[in-house]
Scaffold this active site. Structure first.
Site, PDB file in Angstrom:
ATOM      1  CG  HIS A  70      84.062  -7.151  29.945  1.00 55.37           C
ATOM      2  ND1 HIS A  70      84.947  -6.237  29.443  1.00 55.37           N
ATOM      3  CD2 HIS A  70      83.068  -7.244  29.023  1.00 55.37           C
ATOM      4  CE1 HIS A  70      84.502  -5.788  28.277  1.00 55.37           C
ATOM      5  NE2 HIS A  70      83.361  -6.387  27.997  1.00 55.37           N
ATOM      6  CG  ASP A 118      65.328  27.537  26.453  1.00 58.23           C
ATOM      7  OD1 ASP A 118      64.718  27.238  27.491  1.00 58.23           O
ATOM      8  OD2 ASP A 118      64.923  28.371  25.624  1.00 58.23           O
ATOM      9  CG  HIS A 137      85.025  -4.254  23.869  1.00 58.56           C
ATOM     10  ND1 HIS A 137      84.171  -3.190  24.090  1.00 58.56           N
ATOM     11  CD2 HIS A 137      84.510  -5.288  24.585  1.00 58.56           C
ATOM     12  CE1 HIS A 137      83.179  -3.582  24.885  1.00 58.56           C
ATOM     13  NE2 HIS A 137      83.368  -4.846  25.194  1.00 58.56           N
ATOM     14  CD  GLU A 161      79.176 -15.927  26.489  1.00 61.22           C
ATOM     15  OE1 GLU A 161      79.251 -16.506  27.592  1.00 61.22           O
ATOM     16  OE2 GLU A 161      78.304 -16.186  25.634  1.00 61.22           O
ATOM     17  CG  ASP A 162      83.221 -13.248  23.599  1.00 64.84           C
ATOM     18  OD1 ASP A 162      82.195 -13.947  23.599  1.00 64.84           O
ATOM     19  OD2 ASP A 162      83.200 -12.006  23.596  1.00 64.84           O
ATOM     20  CG  ASP A 218      80.340  -4.450  27.770  1.00 63.35           C
ATOM     21  OD1 ASP A 218      81.208  -4.442  26.874  1.00 63.35           O
ATOM     22  OD2 ASP A 218      79.379  -5.239  27.801  1.00 63.35           O
TER      23      ASP A 218
HETATM   24 MN    MN Z   1      82.047  -6.440  26.201  1.00 63.64          MN
END
Ligand code: MN
Length: 753
Positions: A100, A287, A76, A104-105, A167
């Site tokens: 990033h 269109d 990711h 947090e993780d 992200d």
């Molecule tokens: Mn992320």
């Protein structure tokens, strides 16, 4: 490309080998050297060592974590970094993208990232961490609130938002692996917040992909229908598209212009919204396809336009010159529509390579890595008006007490064109069209707006409400004596920034007045009851009054929402209300308390429900009110509550101040009749005894005349203004009817002041 050499700086224990892929996932995971190559392709001076260290660090940190798809989690951040290489962003942004999710993780900390990668990158990663946490806690909150937090979070560095968008894009691309319920929520959030934001930052490709991925998730059926129709139309017109492309470039070449011409398919989501807005289907080429002519410079653009316009018939009303007047998000291009080959309408966008790049990449296009031109952030701030828009948005947010208000303003501003004006020192102020000097003043500074009392436009005195024209030089005259603007300005101002600031300033001013009045009422009651008042004591009683602060309590008392005696009882549970208040409900007795000389009476004397305060109550000074009238109360700080009939024109003055309106109704006791003030106007014929006849009619019908004012309008007629006291509306109407029946009376009307 040599993968081996580029990883030589990395810790040897972490060989960057792409793990085996589960069958579920879609694409091969990018490798370390792929990423470095991508960056090097647009930035030959990239710090490869830095990129490699970040790659290895993030991969180790995420270790064996996996995503919902079963892919290793590290895939990711790597894809997010890859998206940002498409935007050709600088090393710090790419590295921060790789890192990033680490704070947090994983076990990683800001301090460690600072130590390994430096503070610039540490700050970017922390910004993203903050955003992610906000997202988690504000999931239940309204979207406007999310947007507000998002924007405030990036006020330090716009690159945080670029990484956040990448992200989100990668999460949207892999949304199919997420459980259905959260899939919907994520798609809605993307459509409402992230896609428009990308658009406002000028990043059209990003916006379109986010929109289409959301559309596909939220309305799969509609998406499929549009997609299929689009495919079949594209198939049917395949030859025509090629023909138009080659004919355009041939015609331009014949005239000595080298141009890149290409047709571009429109996106299902934009077609779908257009279909809904105009409730039409799509069948024509125009269109579904737009054509771009990309040239070397601006001069070539206008020459190309001339050639196109002389070769094919122009569709009127479709020409727009966004080169001389760029859009707020930096978009520049010439737009026109012609009847092209095959009698088809052809939409054309004519622009330079640079404009083309900015049209696709927006704010990110300004972040190209170039040596010696300052940091990318500085370049963004300096060169991009899209960034200026973001700054401006953040300024509105800090003025606005409630984010819904803000959203409303932002939406409005999306549709305005701009007008450019100058301060006396030559600073450029961009405003939406139809903006006036009030908007200008607030654009200069909130304090300038709040204290503005007059202005000069191009050296001449002018009203503050004057609409500004392009190129106006505006000097705002201020006065220290004015600390808050007239509330009527809110409806005069055009920009959200000005409106929000005015609303906030007047709200604060009104609240302060109410709080001051409330404090006087509370202190008076305490003095009368001979008990001690102290702020500290009241502070302890706040929970009992369900108010957050002393100011809130005072404002509530001043506004009539709370009685001063309630405050006393909350502070001293033994406190008993004094005598006056006990008359409440016994109107006959209370009537006698009518204050001498004035129209203001004690509250208990006026039979009206909906007032729960000790503020003095009176009737509309020019016309009164009688039972049977629909009524409202208007609170005046320092004066009390005035009861107006709903038809009173005087209420217009309070339209902009809903906080002063009080819902009230009559509470008349039929057994103890009371009189109420009303005013009528009578035109009577000038003849002897006519006035006596009128007075007699009123007296015979049990009306009291309080006051009469006479004005001679013409030799034949006199206009009488009569203040009466009557029991109710029926009584008043009866008197008016009797007067109208008299021969000496030409006209009778009730007056509402
Ligand atoms: Mn992320």
């Amino acid at each position: 490309m040599q993968a081996a050499s580029s990883i030589s700086m990395a810790p040897t224990s972490a060989a960057p080998v792409a793990p085996a892929r589960p069958a579920k996932s879609r694409a091969r995971m990018m490798r370390q050297y792929d990423l470095v190559e991508r960056v090097r392709s647009y930035n030959p001076d990239t710090d490869e060592d830095l990129l490699n260290r970040a790659y290895v660090y993030a991969m180790k940190a995420h270790g064996s974590q996996t995503r919902a798809s079963g892919d290793p989690y590290f895939s990711h951040p790597l894809e997010v970094a890859a998206i940002l290489t498409d935007l050709k962003l600088d090393d710090a942004t790419i590295v921060a993208a790789l890192l990033h999710d680490t704070i947090e993780d994983t076990e990683a900390t800001r301090a460690e990232i600072d130590a390994v990668f430096g503070q610039e990158i540490g700050a970017l990663v922390e910004g993203l961490t903050k955003l992610k946490r906000l997202e988690l806690v504000s999931r239940e909150a309204k979207q406007a609130e999310n947007l507000r937090k998002l924007l405030l979070a990036i006020s330090d560095d716009v690159r945080v938002l670029l990484i956040k968008l990448a992200d989100r894009l990668h999460n949207m691309r892999t949304l199919e692996f997420v459980p259905t319920a959260s899939r919907q929520r994520i798609a809605e959030e993307t459509l409402d917040i992230y896609a428009p934001l990308a658009g406002r930052m000028g990043m059209q490709e990003m916006r379109e992909e986010l929109e289409d991925l959301s559309f596909k998730t939220l309305d799969p059926e509609a998406y499929t229908v549009v997609r299929q129709r689009l495919d079949s139309l594209a198939e049917r017109n395949r030859n025509l598209i090629g023909e138009i492309e080659s004919q355009l470039s041939n015609d331009l070449q014949k005239n000595g212009l080298q141009a890149r011409v290409y047709g571009r398919r429109k996106q299902p989501f934009s077609i779908w919204t257009k279909m809904q807005r105009k409730s039409v289907g799509f069948e024509q080429l125009s269109d579904i396809f737009g054509f771009r002519i990309v040239l070397k410079d601006v001069e070539c653009c206008y020459r190309a336009l001339g050639i196109v316009h002389t070769t094919w018939p122009v569709v009127p009303g479709r020409f727009k010159d966004y080169i001389s007047t760029p859009k707020q998000n930096d978009y520049r291009s010439l737009h026109t529509t012609v009847i092209g080959p095959g009698k088809q309408r052809v939409e054309l966008q004519i622009r330079t390579e640079e404009m083309d790049e900015i049209a696709e990449l927006g704010i990110a296009a300004h972040a190209f890595y170039k040596d010696g031109l300052g940091s990318p952030t500085e370049r963004l701030k300096r060169e991009s008006s899209a960034f200026a828009w973001l700054r401006h948005t953040i300024a509105i947010l800090s003025e606005s007490a409630n984010p819904e208000e803000f959203l409303e303003h932002t939406k409005l501003e999306l549709f305005h064109d701009q007008v450019f004006c100058f301060t006396p020192k030559g600073k450029l102020i961009a405003l939406p069209r139809q903006a006036n000097v009030i908007d200008f003043a607030y654009a200069v500074h909130t304090d300038v707006g709040n204290s503005a009392v007059g202005c000069k436009i191009n050296g001449k005195f002018a009203p503050l409400s004057s609409e500004l024209q392009n190129g106006d030089e505006v000097e705002v005259l201020t006065s220290d004596a004015q600390s808050s603007p007239p509330s009527a300005w809110e409806s005069l101002a055009v920009t959200g920034k000005a409106r929000a600031a005015i609303r906030r300033a007047t709200r604060t001013a009104v609240r302060d007045q109410y709080a001051g009045l409330g404090r006087r009422l509370v202190e008076r009651l305490f003095a009368r009851a001979k008990i001690e008042y102290a702020d500290d004591k009241l502070k302890g009683a706040l929970p009992r009054l369900a108010r957050a602060s002393i100011e809130d309590v005072m404002a509530a008392v001043g506004r009539g929402e709370m009685k001063a005696s309630n405050v006393a009882r909350a502070m001293y549970p033994d406190y008993k209300e004094e005598r006056v208040a006990r008359y409440a409900g016994k109107k006959g007795v209370a009537e006698k308390l009518k204050s001498p000389g004035g129209t203001a009476r004690n509250l208990s004397a006026i039979p009206i429900r909906g007032i729960n305060s000790d503020l003095p109550v009176k009737f509309a000074p020019n016309g009164g009110a009688v039972p049977g009238d629909r009524i409202v109360g208007i609170i005046s700080p320092g004066e009390g509550i005035t009861i107006y009939p709903i038809q009173s024109p005087a209420l217009k003055d309070f339209e902009e101040q809903p906080e002063r309106w009080l819902d009230v109704r009559w509470d008349v006791d039929e057994s103890t009749p009371q009189r109420f003030p009303a005013r009528i106007q009578v035109d009577n014929v000038n003849e002897p005894g006519s006035l006596a006849q009128i007075a007699t009619v009123i007296a015979e019908h049990d009306g009291n005349i309080d006051n009469i004012h006479m004005a001679r309008r013409s030799p034949d007629f006199t206009e009488l203004t009569i203040d009466l006291e009557v029991y109710d509306l029926k009584h008043l109407s009866a008197i008016i009817a009797q007067l109208r029946a008299k021969a000496v009376v030409a006209r009778v009307e009730r007056v509402n002041g």
